[in-house]
Design an enzyme around this catalytic site. Structure first.
Site, PDB file in Angstrom:
ATOM      1  N   GLU A  50      -1.965  -5.517  -5.045  1.00  0.00           N
ATOM      2  CA  GLU A  50      -1.414  -4.967  -3.811  1.00  0.00           C
ATOM      3  C   GLU A  50      -2.299  -5.771  -2.548  1.00  0.00           C
ATOM      4  O   GLU A  50      -3.587  -5.734  -2.673  1.00  0.00           O
ATOM      5  CB  GLU A  50      -1.349  -3.768  -4.058  1.00  0.00           C
ATOM      6  CG  GLU A  50      -0.215  -2.827  -3.193  1.00  0.00           C
ATOM      7  CD  GLU A  50      -0.093  -1.569  -3.595  1.00  0.00           C
ATOM      8  OE1 GLU A  50       1.049  -1.250  -4.174  1.00  0.00           O
ATOM      9  OE2 GLU A  50      -0.983  -0.825  -3.444  1.00  0.00           O
ATOM     10  N   SER A  51      -1.582  -5.579  -1.642  1.00  0.00           N
ATOM     11  CA  SER A  51      -2.128  -6.011  -0.196  1.00  0.00           C
ATOM     12  C   SER A  51      -2.780  -4.832   0.496  1.00  0.00           C
ATOM     13  O   SER A  51      -2.081  -3.728   0.400  1.00  0.00           O
ATOM     14  CB  SER A  51      -1.480  -6.896   0.530  1.00  0.00           C
ATOM     15  OG  SER A  51      -0.329  -6.051   0.884  1.00  0.00           O
ATOM     16  N   HIS A  52      -3.633  -5.048   1.380  1.00  0.00           N
ATOM     17  CA  HIS A  52      -4.096  -3.934   2.428  1.00  0.00           C
ATOM     18  C   HIS A  52      -4.440  -4.726   3.609  1.00  0.00           C
ATOM     19  O   HIS A  52      -5.450  -4.623   4.161  1.00  0.00           O
ATOM     20  CB  HIS A  52      -5.027  -3.076   1.917  1.00  0.00           C
ATOM     21  CG  HIS A  52      -4.879  -1.634   2.152  1.00  0.00           C
ATOM     22  ND1 HIS A  52      -5.729  -0.779   2.473  1.00  0.00           N
ATOM     23  CD2 HIS A  52      -3.512  -1.067   2.118  1.00  0.00           C
ATOM     24  CE1 HIS A  52      -5.153   0.569   2.664  1.00  0.00           C
ATOM     25  NE2 HIS A  52      -3.796   0.377   2.645  1.00  0.00           N
ATOM     26  N   ASN A  53      -3.618  -5.827   4.014  1.00  0.00           N
ATOM     27  CA  ASN A  53      -4.252  -6.707   5.164  1.00  0.00           C
ATOM     28  C   ASN A  53      -4.226  -6.011   6.521  1.00  0.00           C
ATOM     29  O   ASN A  53      -5.380  -6.219   7.196  1.00  0.00           O
ATOM     30  CB  ASN A  53      -3.029  -7.892   5.002  1.00  0.00           C
ATOM     31  CG  ASN A  53      -3.011  -8.258   3.661  1.00  0.00           C
ATOM     32  OD1 ASN A  53      -3.752  -8.404   2.904  1.00  0.00           O
ATOM     33  ND2 ASN A  53      -1.689  -9.032   3.452  1.00  0.00           N
ATOM     34  N   SER A  96      -3.105  10.437   3.500  1.00  0.00           N
ATOM     35  CA  SER A  96      -4.278  10.971   2.965  1.00  0.00           C
ATOM     36  C   SER A  96      -4.594  10.412   1.748  1.00  0.00           C
ATOM     37  O   SER A  96      -3.538  10.425   0.892  1.00  0.00           O
ATOM     38  CB  SER A  96      -4.342  12.325   3.193  1.00  0.00           C
ATOM     39  OG  SER A  96      -4.464  12.616   4.483  1.00  0.00           O
ATOM     40  N   GLN A  97      -5.568   9.855   1.444  1.00  0.00           N
ATOM     41  CA  GLN A  97      -5.878   9.367   0.233  1.00  0.00           C
ATOM     42  C   GLN A  97      -6.441  10.274  -1.014  1.00  0.00           C
ATOM     43  O   GLN A  97      -6.213  11.326  -0.615  1.00  0.00           O
ATOM     44  CB  GLN A  97      -7.131   8.310   0.403  1.00  0.00           C
ATOM     45  CG  GLN A  97      -6.767   7.311   1.292  1.00  0.00           C
ATOM     46  CD  GLN A  97      -5.792   6.274   0.847  1.00  0.00           C
ATOM     47  OE1 GLN A  97      -6.192   5.611  -0.090  1.00  0.00           O
ATOM     48  NE2 GLN A  97      -4.517   6.271   1.274  1.00  0.00           N
ATOM     49  N   GLN A 144      -6.494   4.862   6.859  1.00  0.00           N
ATOM     50  CA  GLN A 144      -6.951   5.944   6.172  1.00  0.00           C
ATOM     51  C   GLN A 144      -8.519   6.024   5.689  1.00  0.00           C
ATOM     52  O   GLN A 144      -8.929   4.797   5.930  1.00  0.00           O
ATOM     53  CB  GLN A 144      -6.131   6.002   4.717  1.00  0.00           C
ATOM     54  CG  GLN A 144      -4.816   5.946   4.836  1.00  0.00           C
ATOM     55  CD  GLN A 144      -4.160   4.767   4.843  1.00  0.00           C
ATOM     56  OE1 GLN A 144      -5.031   3.823   5.061  1.00  0.00           O
ATOM     57  NE2 GLN A 144      -2.939   4.578   4.703  1.00  0.00           N
ATOM     58  N   GLY A 160       4.389  -6.321  -8.479  1.00  0.00           N
ATOM     59  CA  GLY A 160       3.431  -6.975  -7.344  1.00  0.00           C
ATOM     60  C   GLY A 160       3.824  -6.369  -6.061  1.00  0.00           C
ATOM     61  O   GLY A 160       4.130  -5.088  -5.892  1.00  0.00           O
ATOM     62  N   ASN A 161       3.942  -7.124  -5.062  1.00  0.00           N
ATOM     63  CA  ASN A 161       3.646  -6.643  -3.682  1.00  0.00           C
ATOM     64  C   ASN A 161       3.997  -7.716  -2.631  1.00  0.00           C
ATOM     65  O   ASN A 161       3.822  -8.621  -2.889  1.00  0.00           O
ATOM     66  CB  ASN A 161       2.137  -5.909  -3.569  1.00  0.00           C
ATOM     67  CG  ASN A 161       2.081  -5.532  -1.817  1.00  0.00           C
ATOM     68  OD1 ASN A 161       1.105  -5.726  -1.397  1.00  0.00           O
ATOM     69  ND2 ASN A 161       2.819  -4.748  -1.571  1.00  0.00           N
ATOM     70  N   HIS A 206       7.654  -2.398   4.509  1.00  0.00           N
ATOM     71  CA  HIS A 206       6.500  -1.991   3.282  1.00  0.00           C
ATOM     72  C   HIS A 206       7.059  -1.349   2.340  1.00  0.00           C
ATOM     73  O   HIS A 206       6.823  -1.612   1.223  1.00  0.00           O
ATOM     74  CB  HIS A 206       5.449  -1.417   4.228  1.00  0.00           C
ATOM     75  CG  HIS A 206       4.249  -1.261   3.416  1.00  0.00           C
ATOM     76  ND1 HIS A 206       3.298  -2.197   3.391  1.00  0.00           N
ATOM     77  CD2 HIS A 206       3.769  -0.188   2.676  1.00  0.00           C
ATOM     78  CE1 HIS A 206       2.493  -2.044   2.496  1.00  0.00           C
ATOM     79  NE2 HIS A 206       2.735  -0.674   1.980  1.00  0.00           N
TER      80      HIS A 206
END
Lengths: 226, 735
Positions: free
Chosen positions: B94-97, B315-316, B242, B538-539, B51
């Site tokens: 961006e991904s958050h798959n 943590s966000q 998160q 990108g990602n 990642h």
């Protein structure tokens, strides 16, 4: 004429409201922590998610220092407009009747709707005519206006339903299709649709501009300030 | 050191638990000439994860063009930026798959939050969000749950923070059943002179952490969750997801922009995957300096957090800034006014050491370059599959269905039906610049401030992917995805300026996935070169596999284009009766990997026809120029479901029918696909006839969609039936 737009942490539409006000008058932001209104002639409580709205929409914002000043201003007959979250805050503060519940569809809803002006002549509808149809967007999760039967009857009798959704356009299950109401004196108006997002045909509609231009004409304010 | 020698190291098992391989651990030990302690190992395990380190993709990505005339900021920064009308337009997808597959509401919400912070870190105000979503077949209860909760999560975050969600796409395919895709794109605008870089500079400058408290949430997210395949124990991974707090992010947004406006910051970086570890190391590496970080000064949400937990917490809603000592007080004051915590947690140092301290105690001390740059990069071993990789989906549309029934079935299918039930859950209009909302045009149009000439310029934004075509031919399909995105921009009169991509693939260590990845990147590169635009950032999201194998190869393309005049744009639907309807472009439709093929139970495989890129680009120009001149009032690209669906969609927008006659009347001509290569346009007859390459096929008007062949065959559908079919298709699957 100078209009103040309240800014809470979590307000989202305050700059759009400010820009809409600036199309008709001088306008400035009023930080939530201040205890006075800087001498403005009218106040807009804008949309957004004040303080995150994690407890209940508007429930925390009503206790902010600036809201005490807004309540005093309203009691003296000063014109106040609550839009969306601002409407929720004014209801929580007891400046407007009823409460805003979760949409009947249980989801956030963003769409252009038609509303009908039921009560022209408030400081915020002076430029409108009775029965006039305005195309204005709604965008909210908790916009289902609700009040008990007796309150609704009283508001109807006193002409305090200011806006109704056009037949078939009630997006959230509001009682009696109510989209906006006013205080007994008529100077405090709240509505769920966003007139500040209907001030330019380029972005969809300019019908909402009438609410802001109305403030220049004063309306038929009654109450302590006359 | 050999792998056998690595075996004998006491720390090797712990390293493997954290996601490192034995040879990688051996390399770390060699590089720092000792075994890393707990803090250091935690940091390595994250920064050397797929990642963060892109270890299987970095070499492949070098193929992508990254330079352009209008480029202000490119690959390597938090997001890319191009110049439009004197403004910097920043954007990134961006991904958050994997988090979303485990917990869709918070996974999708924090995906939105993460990409927002990337744009904020540049000093740009986020003005728009788009998203690209993939789920398993909607007949599966799990897919419907993922759809419902992911959409709610995206709305929750974007709506609450006051950024309009103006576009997106959703596709359903059985390959995403256990591994959904949630890709979010953010667009922001900034004064080009105030763009922030992330490089830490100035020895003696302070390191300020501001935003939310640091807790134990998201520990190991990048290594454990994002860099491995999903499996049966995913529910156990929920604690690595998160929790988002958009209210905190809204305050972080306003405070960050205020700090930059007041010229109080040297550099700014968001905390995303791998938390403080990644942010601090990236800033130090970019600036060629060292950093001392005192974790004792990090404000914590819970007691007793270990130094390594503080360093890797995800943590966000946190940002890291480099500040000159004389400006620290002013920075803290702005944060306090926004009711944000801000703490001085360290210092920029000379040299190359990332030192982690607890007060005066050094608990970690490693060279920045070792952390950031020395992760091994792997060569892929690509091999084309010998047979189709993906099973045939279940058939639900018989081949013998006539054209009319086929059209209705396609329109009401989940992949083509109206997205309104989803878009309506997003605030599309906040910030008052949305000239074209979703469903109104092929790309979203966002007006910019009035220019010196008194005209309001605009940008158009679009996001697209067509994984089934990529599965059939990775290079050709990815090229088509780029062209389709550009075609969407052409439809509203915009010229592409830059592209961001999110490469969603399976396990790259498998030869056929490596083959998909390499060839898809080639297709994107060819598309960029043809359009003359760079990839601005990108990602990459790899290891998107479930028990049944890899997802379809899913490169997602986001594009930003420029419009000189916001008022000169188009609708994707017919607007008035009596206009000429024409086709533009070297459209050569076929049924390979088309939506119709899928509905007929055919696997995504076969030959895609070769395409004439220069003819395609010429068609894009013709449409764009026609829209800008006002000759074209309706422009819609022919994509999924082919020409038949495109015409039907044109009639549905305003309820205005059309009567067209086509030279060919086969399934392939009516429902075959050739993404990005053909358009339906409409306007006044004389003006349309003057559009280069336009072939007039009929006129608008009436209450029916009437499609005839030159030999007299024809079918007709009432527009109301078209609308009903489109409107009901997705609603049926939302609970």
């Amino acid at each position: 004429m100078r209009i103040g737009v309240v800014r809470f942490p979590g307000s989202c539409d305050e700059v759009d409201a400010l820009d809409a006000c600036a199309m008709v008058a001088d306008a400035e932001l009023l930080w939530h922590g201040r205890t006075d209104l800087d001498g403005v002639d009218a106040v807009v409580v804008p949309g957004g998610f004040s303080y995150g709205d994690y407890l209940r929409p508007g429930a925390i914002a009503r206790f902010s220092p600036v809201m005490k000043a807004v309540a005093d201003f309203a009691a003296e007959g000063g014109p106040v407009l609550g839009i969306c979250n601002g409407f929720q805050v004014l209801c929580e503060a007891g400046l407007l009747p009823g409460a805003l519940l979760t949409n009947s569809g249980l989801r956030f809803l963003c769409k252009q709707v038609d509303i009908i002006v039921e009560r022209p002549g408030t400081p915020w509808t002076a430029d409108c005519e009775a029965g006039e149809r305005l195309s204005i967007p709604v965008k909210h999760m908790s916009g289902r206006w609700h009040a008990d039967e007796a309150t609704v009857a009283e508001l109807e009798a006193e002409g305090r339903i200011v806006f109704r959704y056009a037949p078939g356009d009630n997006p959230n299950g509001s009682t009696s299709d109510v989209a906006g109401v006013c205080s007994a004196a008529g100077n405090v108006v709240g509505l769920m649709p966003h007139p500040e997002h209907a001030v330019d045909a380029l972005t969809g509609s300019a019908d909402g501009l009438k609410l802001f231009s109305s403030i220049l004409n004063g309306g038929d304010r009654v109450g302590t300030a006359g | 050191m050999s792998e056998q020698q690595a075996e004998s190291l006491p720390g090797v098992d712990r390293a493997v638990e954290l996601g490192l391989t034995k040879p990688e651990y051996a390399r770390i030990v060699e590089l720092i000439a000792r075994e890393p302690n707990e803090v250091e190992l935690a940091m390595f395990s994250l920064l050397w994860s797929e990642h963060c380190a892109y270890k299987h993709s970095k070499k492949v990505l070098r193929r992508l063009p990254t330079e352009g005339d209008r480029l202000l900021m490119g690959v390597g920064e938090n997001a890319g930026a191009v110049e439009v009308a004197g403004l910097a337009v920043a954007f990134k997808v961006e991904s958050h798959n994997h988090p979303s597959a485990v917990e869709p509401f918070q996974g999708a919400a924090t995906g939105v939050g993460g990409i927002l912070r990337d744009v904020i870190a540049l000093g740009a105000r986020p003005i728009a969000m788009l998203n690209s979503l993939r789920f398993g077949h909607p007949s599966s209860p799990r897919s419907r749950w993922l759809l419902d909760r992911a959409v709610a999560g995206i709305g929750h975050y974007g709506n609450s923070i006051g950024v309009a969600t103006v576009g997106g796409e959703i596709h359903f395919d059985p390959s995403y059943e256990s591994n959904c895709l949630i890709n979010a794109m953010c667009v922001g605008i900034a004064d080009p002179d105030r763009l922030m870089r992330c490089a830490a500079t100035g020895v003696g400058n302070r390191v300020i952490l501001f935003g939310a408290l640091t807790g134990r949430d998201g520990i190991g997210g990048a290594s454990v969750l994002a860099s491995a395949e999903l499996g049966d124990d995913d529910a156990d991974k929920r604690p690595t997801v998160q929790i988002g707090d958009p209210f905190a992010e809204k305050k972080v947004l306003e405070a960050s922009l205020e700090l930059i406006d007041a010229d109080l910051l040297v550099a700014l970086q968001d905390l995303g995957a791998a938390g403080l570890t990644s942010s601090a190391s990236e800033m130090a590496a970019q600036g060629g300096v060292g950093l001392d970080i005192d974790v004792a000064n990090v404000p914590l949400r819970e007691q007793g957090m270990e130094p390594f937990e503080i360093m890797v917490s995800e943590s966000q809603e946190r940002m890291l800034a480099i500040v000159e000592p004389s400006k620290v007080a002013a920075v803290l004051e702005v944060c306090e006014r926004w009711e944000l915590l801000a703490s001085d947690i360290g210092e920029v140092t000379e040299g190359d050491r990332m030192r982690i301290l607890v007060g005066d105690n050094v608990v970690g001390d490693i060279p920045v370059t070792t952390l950031v740059d020395d992760c091994p990069l792997y060569d892929l071993a690509p091999a084309p599959p010998e047979h189709g990789l993906y099973p045939a989906p279940p058939a639900d549309l018989p081949e013998e269905a006539d054209h009319r029934d086929t059209l209705i079935a396609l329109l009401s299918g989940a992949n083509i039906a109206s997205r309104r039930p989803v878009f309506q859950q997003y605030d599309q209009i906040v910030q008052a610049r949305t000239v074209r909302r979703p469903d109104e045009a092929d790309a979203a149009v966002l007006a910019l401030p009035v220019g010196e000439n008194g005209i309001r310029p605009a940008i158009a934004v679009s996001i697209d992917g067509n994984a089934r075509r990529v599965a059939a031919n990775p290079e050709g399909g990815a090229l088509e995805a780029v062209l389709e995105c550009a075609a969407n921009l052409a439809c509203v009169g915009a010229e592409p300026l830059g592209l961001t991509n999110c490469l969603n693939f399976g396990n790259p260590e498998k030869p056929h996935v490596a083959w998909q990845l390499i060839n898809s990147v080639e297709g994107i590169a060819v598309g960029c070169e043809a359009l003359g635009i760079p990839v601005v950032g990108g990602n990459v999201s790899l290891y998107n596999e479930g028990p049944d194998g890899p997802i379809l190869p899913t490169p997602v393309i986001g594009m930003v284009g420029e419009m000189p005049d916001a008022t000169k744009t188009s609708s994707s639907g017919f607007l008035t009766d009596g206009q000429a309807v024409a086709l533009v472009g070297p459209f050569s439709p076929n049924l390979v990997s088309s939506e119709l093929a899928a509905r007929r139970g055919q696997a995504p495989q076969g030959e895609l026809p070769s395409l004439d890129i220069s003819a395609v680009i010429a068609a894009h120009h013709a449409v764009r120029d026609g829209v800008r001149s006002g000759a074209i009032q309706t422009a819609h690209d022919i994509s999924e479901g082919g020409l038949g669906v495109a015409l039907a969609e044109c009639t549905a927008v305003a309820g205005i029918g059309c009567d067209v006659t086509l030279p060919e009347f086969t399934d392939a001509a009516l429902f075959g696909e050739s993404p990005g290569q053909g358009f339906v346009i409409a306007g006044d007859a004389a003006a349309i006839a003057a559009i280069p390459g336009a072939r007039v096929v009929g006129t608008t008007g009436g209450g029916n969609l009437v499609v005839s062949a030159e030999d007299g065959a024809s079918f007709s559908v009432p527009v109301a039936e078209v609308q009903a079919a489109r409107d009901g298709g997705l609603t049926a699957y939302l609970p």
